[in-house]
Write a protein that holds these residues in place. Structure first.
Motif, short mmCIF file in Angstrom:
data_model
loop_
_atom_site.label_atom_id
_atom_site.label_comp_id
_atom_site.label_asym_id
_atom_site.label_seq_id
_atom_site.Cartn_x
_atom_site.Cartn_y
_atom_site.Cartn_z
N LYS A 76 0.88 -1.17 0.00
CA LYS A 76 0.00 0.00 0.00
C LYS A 76 0.91 1.22 0.00
O LYS A 76 1.34 1.67 1.06
CB LYS A 76 -0.90 0.03 1.23
CG LYS A 76 -2.01 -0.99 1.22
CD LYS A 76 -3.11 -0.71 2.25
CE LYS A 76 -2.62 -0.61 3.65
NZ LYS A 76 -3.70 -0.56 4.66
N VAL A 79 4.02 1.28 2.22
CA VAL A 79 3.82 0.33 3.32
C VAL A 79 3.62 -1.08 2.79
O VAL A 79 2.85 -1.30 1.86
CB VAL A 79 2.60 0.75 4.17
CG1 VAL A 79 2.33 -0.27 5.27
CG2 VAL A 79 2.84 2.14 4.77
N ARG A 80 4.35 -2.03 3.38
CA ARG A 80 4.11 -3.45 3.11
C ARG A 80 3.26 -4.00 4.26
O ARG A 80 3.62 -3.83 5.42
CB ARG A 80 5.42 -4.23 3.07
CG ARG A 80 6.28 -3.89 1.88
CD ARG A 80 6.26 -5.00 0.85
NE ARG A 80 7.06 -4.61 -0.31
CZ ARG A 80 8.32 -4.94 -0.49
NH1 ARG A 80 8.93 -5.68 0.40
NH2 ARG A 80 8.97 -4.56 -1.56
N VAL A 81 2.18 -4.65 3.91
CA VAL A 81 1.30 -5.23 4.91
C VAL A 81 1.48 -6.74 4.88
O VAL A 81 1.12 -7.41 3.91
CB VAL A 81 -0.18 -4.87 4.65
CG1 VAL A 81 -1.06 -5.45 5.75
CG2 VAL A 81 -0.35 -3.36 4.56
N THR A 93 -2.00 -8.74 11.18
CA THR A 93 -1.27 -7.98 10.17
C THR A 93 -0.13 -7.20 10.82
O THR A 93 -0.23 -6.78 11.97
CB THR A 93 -2.18 -6.99 9.41
OG1 THR A 93 -2.78 -6.11 10.35
CG2 THR A 93 -3.24 -7.70 8.61
N GLU A 95 2.39 -3.99 9.67
CA GLU A 95 2.64 -2.99 8.64
C GLU A 95 4.05 -2.42 8.79
O GLU A 95 4.43 -2.02 9.88
CB GLU A 95 1.60 -1.87 8.71
CG GLU A 95 0.20 -2.36 8.42
CD GLU A 95 -0.79 -1.24 8.11
OE1 GLU A 95 -0.35 -0.06 8.08
OE2 GLU A 95 -1.97 -1.55 7.90
N ASN A 97 6.66 0.39 7.07
CA ASN A 97 6.90 1.46 6.10
C ASN A 97 8.30 1.27 5.53
O ASN A 97 9.29 1.29 6.26
CB ASN A 97 6.78 2.83 6.76
CG ASN A 97 6.79 3.95 5.74
OD1 ASN A 97 7.58 3.93 4.79
ND2 ASN A 97 5.91 4.91 5.92
#
Ligand code: SF4
Ligand code: SF4
Length: 104
Positions: A76, A79-81, A93, A95, A97
């Motif tokens: 996103k 950001v990797r989730v 989850t 998250e 950055n």
């Protein structure tokens, strides 16, 4: 089995193809990526980290505390989730950055 590719989420970007150290991934005539022989995969997770649509699932077996959960990654923006889906239906989850990571 260590990875599974969800055909309905694969957009055929090819990012995973170039990072598999065993050249185990190939693009099919349908434009989607498939694994040549799942028994050859040693679960390095390189493809998982490159797939930003969540199409690649990584099996977290009991031997590594995952109890059969599946790990996937989505992007996103910066950001990797990271998402873990447990067999009991629970989801976790994490998250990260990417602008803040690997600052060393
Ligand atoms: S990185 Fe993900 S979406 Fe892209 S080709 Fe590979 S499996 Fe498909
Ligand atoms: S986990 Fe590693 S060895 Fe297995 S398909 Fe992905 S990149 Fe290749």
């Amino acid at each position: 089995m260590s990875v599974r590719i969800l055909q309905n989420k694969c957009v055929g970007c090819g990012r995973c193809l170039s990072v598999c150290p065993g050249n185990l991934l190939k693009k099919g005539e349908d434009g989607k990526v498939h694994i040549r022989n799942i028994r050859d995969c040693w679960g390095c997770t390189a493809c998982l980290k490159e797939c930003h649509t969540g199409a690649i699932l990584y099996f977290l077996g009991a031997d590594m505390g995952g109890m059969g959960s599946m790990l996937s990654v989505k992007e996103k923006g910066d950001v990797r989730v990271w998402r873990v889906d447990s067999p009991d239906g629970q989801t976790k989850t994490i998250e990260i950055n990417m602008k803040d990571s690997n600052k060393y």
